[in-house]
Design a protein around this motif. Structure first.
Motif, PDB file in Angstrom:
ATOM      1  N   GLU A 109      72.274  56.607   5.471  1.00 57.39           N
ATOM      2  CA  GLU A 109      72.836  55.132   6.005  1.00 57.39           C
ATOM      3  C   GLU A 109      72.775  54.275   4.724  1.00 57.39           C
ATOM      4  O   GLU A 109      73.730  53.577   4.508  1.00 57.39           O
ATOM      5  N   VAL A 110      71.878  54.547   3.897  1.00 53.60           N
ATOM      6  CA  VAL A 110      71.933  53.584   2.559  1.00 53.60           C
ATOM      7  C   VAL A 110      73.271  53.934   1.817  1.00 53.60           C
ATOM      8  O   VAL A 110      74.138  53.118   1.192  1.00 53.60           O
ATOM      9  N   THR A 169      69.739  47.658   1.072  1.00 54.24           N
ATOM     10  CA  THR A 169      68.407  47.451   0.360  1.00 54.24           C
ATOM     11  C   THR A 169      67.432  46.937   1.473  1.00 54.24           C
ATOM     12  O   THR A 169      66.245  47.573   1.616  1.00 54.24           O
ATOM     13  N   LYS A 170      67.780  46.347   2.632  1.00 53.35           N
ATOM     14  CA  LYS A 170      66.985  46.244   3.656  1.00 53.35           C
ATOM     15  C   LYS A 170      66.766  47.549   4.512  1.00 53.35           C
ATOM     16  O   LYS A 170      65.573  47.573   5.078  1.00 53.35           O
ATOM     17  N   VAL A 171      67.800  48.157   4.772  1.00 55.19           N
ATOM     18  CA  VAL A 171      67.493  49.645   5.250  1.00 55.19           C
ATOM     19  C   VAL A 171      66.389  50.355   4.499  1.00 55.19           C
ATOM     20  O   VAL A 171      65.451  51.056   5.212  1.00 55.19           O
ATOM     21  N   LEU A 172      66.583  50.442   3.335  1.00 52.25           N
ATOM     22  CA  LEU A 172      65.608  51.241   2.463  1.00 52.25           C
ATOM     23  C   LEU A 172      64.203  50.612   2.764  1.00 52.25           C
ATOM     24  O   LEU A 172      63.374  51.305   2.720  1.00 52.25           O
ATOM     25  N   ALA A 173      64.199  49.359   2.668  1.00 54.06           N
ATOM     26  CA  ALA A 173      62.893  48.641   2.872  1.00 54.06           C
ATOM     27  C   ALA A 173      62.230  49.041   4.035  1.00 54.06           C
ATOM     28  O   ALA A 173      60.936  49.314   4.272  1.00 54.06           O
ATOM     29  N   ARG A 191      70.250  55.390  -5.693  1.00 59.69           N
ATOM     30  CA  ARG A 191      71.615  55.185  -5.310  1.00 59.69           C
ATOM     31  C   ARG A 191      71.841  54.012  -5.547  1.00 59.69           C
ATOM     32  O   ARG A 191      72.992  53.058  -5.854  1.00 59.69           O
ATOM     33  N   LEU A 192      70.920  52.986  -5.101  1.00 55.40           N
ATOM     34  CA  LEU A 192      71.067  51.595  -4.939  1.00 55.40           C
ATOM     35  C   LEU A 192      70.821  51.007  -6.489  1.00 55.40           C
ATOM     36  O   LEU A 192      71.698  50.149  -6.829  1.00 55.40           O
ATOM     37  N   ALA A 193      69.810  51.637  -7.471  1.00 55.84           N
ATOM     38  CA  ALA A 193      69.801  51.357  -8.725  1.00 55.84           C
ATOM     39  C   ALA A 193      71.416  51.510  -9.420  1.00 55.84           C
ATOM     40  O   ALA A 193      71.702  50.723 -10.209  1.00 55.84           O
TER      41      ALA A 193
END
Length: 500
Positions: free
Chosen positions: A267-268, A281-285, A314-316
């Motif tokens: 999903e991220v 970021t919200k989904v990962l948190a 991936r976000l980084a």
């Protein structure tokens, strides 16, 4: 059937008969892969295992009860508990009719807990029998072997074992299709990796309900993952998200942490592709809050939580923190190699190289990517690189230019990867009339585009990593939809409509 209320209620012969009924019902549920039914019966049988009263003295059914309990641990995705209990029963029991079932549980648990030396030391049994249908046990063992081989970059061996498992299930009368769910999902994953999107979709099409109801945690993981990848590859992001949501519901209901972590990463990744970093970021948190074991990522990486580490990296990368991404992806790929999950390791080795390239270390990045390509090419990986090409393309093009003479056989491989993505980029959905988008599928548009270049069916098959028969099927559907008789007519109509 009324459930027993206490150990005292089992002191008579009638109680023994009732226990026998529960055990027989549990075995039938196990053989049909009816997970919820099996667990319901185990909830009744569990107190009897601990009971030391009159029933335990009059009837020695403890080994049978614990064998069923070990199967239940597998369904709950508690492989460590299953392994410990199965080994305990085998060490003390001389009852042959449970040994092959326990042997299969041990093999499954060794694979799931990454004890692959022990897994391969336990050779595949030549003869099956015992309390479960012999063919069911054979299908399960072949499916486990297929999954283990696929994880270790032995795709041909994985495909062979998975096809054998499916064939055994189809040929043997009385075997429920549910026994072959894992092997079908592994086979779909292998087909997808080798570029066979249509074959992968055909293998999992219509299986989602069966996977939800009868699949193990592993069948759900393999099936859901490949379904999401196929949907994304075909440009159906909304469908991919719907598959993720369905899988997330199942993971929460059944406590399948590894499935939840993999779906969170998917999903991220999907949100990053849509350039929605805030929501990603919200989904990962949220995923980290649901799984306390994943709140401290890094070394050592938790077995169930490592996909959350991949999502963080991936976000980084998407946020421009290439140093963190390069270090993290390198660490993750090394850890996965140590855990004999080489197929995943190749993906993150490539992403580490992409991170290094964006960080300004082009030579080191090209060397790392070349290493990943070498491993991928020898195994038959294709979609792993195509799926990540938005990150890999700059480094891959630099590699092709600067190391062309050193690449040798990898030149054709890298060209095919870049070409596969460029075809899809060259024909964006918003560039085609929305009414026409309903006429041809995205893959049919790509085939028509290659026909317009004068490619033969064999060449198209080679370019798209599908069979010539699949190309013929695409061309036949294009002719039907366009009401044309020749390839030239189809190309001319496609050009006039603005599709190519």
């Amino acid at each position: 059937m009324d459930e027993p209320s206490s150990c005292d209620s089992h002191s008579s012969s009638n109680d023994v008969a009732q226990v026998r009924q529960f055990l027989d019902a549990a075995w039938r549920a196990a053989e049909r892969f009816e997970r919820d039914e099996l667990l319901r019966y185990l909830a009744v049988i569990q107190p009897l295992i601990e009971c030391r009263g009159a029933l335990a003295q009059r009837w020695s059914g403890r080994d049978e009860m614990e064998t069923l309990q070990a199967i239940g641990f597998i369904w709950r995705d508690e492989a460590e508990l299953a392994l410990a209990l199965a080994r305990s029963v085998v060490s003390r029991s001389a009852i042959r009719r449970f040994r092959l079932v326990l042997f299969t549980v041990i093999r499954y648990a060794c694979w799931r807990t990454r004890r692959l030396d022990a897994f391969y030391d336990l050779s595949t049994p030549c003869h099956y029998g015992g309390r479960l249908n012999m063919q069911v046990l054979k299908v399960i063992n072949l499916s486990i072997e297929a999954a283990a081989e696929a994880e270790q970059l032995r795709l041909k061996s994985a495909e062979r074992n998975a096809r054998h498992a499916v064939a055994v299930g189809e040929l043997a009368g009385g075997i429920d299709d549910n026994a072959s769910l894992l092997s079908r999902c592994v086979l779909a994953t292998v087909a997808y990796e080798m570029g066979g999107l249509d074959e992968a979709f055909a293998l999992i099409r219509g299986r989602d309900a069966a996977i939800d109801q009868y699949g193990s945690a592993d069948a759900a993981l393999w099936g859901t993952t490949v379904a999401v990848r196929v949907a994304i590859a075909n440009g159906h992001a909304k469908h991919a998200l719907a598959v993720i949501r369905r899988g997330q519901v199942a993971s929460r209901q059944r406590g399948w942490k590894m499935l939840a972590a993999h779906l969170a990463e998917q999903e991220v990744n999907l949100l990053i592709r849509g350039e929605n970093l805030l929501l990603a970021t919200k989904v990962l948190a949220q995923a980290l809050r649901r799984d306390p074991s994943g709140t401290q990522l890094g070394v050592p990486i938790d077995e169930a939580a490592w996909p959350l580490e991949a999502a963080r990296l991936r976000l980084a990368f998407a946020s421009g923190d290439f140093t963190e991404a390069a270090d993290g992806f390198t660490r993750l790929s090394c850890w996965l190699n140590e855990r004999n999950q080489s197929t995943f390791a190749v993906r993150y080795t490539a992403l580490a190289a992409a991170s290094l390239f964006h960080e300004g270390h082009a030579d080191e990045a090209c060397a790392g990517l070349c290493k990943a390509l070498e491993a991928g090419a020898s195994a038959g990986l294709f979609r792993t690189f195509v799926d990540e090409l938005e990150c890999l393309a700059p480094c891959l093009r630099r590699l092709r230019t600067s190391m062309k003479h050193q690449l040798g056989h990898l030149n054709a491989y890298t060209n095919a990867i870049l070409a596969a993505r460029s075809l899809l980029i060259a024909i964006p959905e918003d560039g085609v009339n929305q009414e026409l988008a309903r006429i041809l599928s995205r893959r049919e548009v790509v085939v028509l585009h290659l026909i317009s270049k004068g490619y033969s069916n064999k060449t198209i098959a080679r370019e798209l990593y599908i069979t010539p028969e699949t190309v013929k099927s695409h061309i036949k559907r294009i002719a039907i939809k366009f009401s044309t008789k020749t390839r030239a007519e189809a190309v001319a109509l496609g050009k006039s409509l603005g599709i190519i």
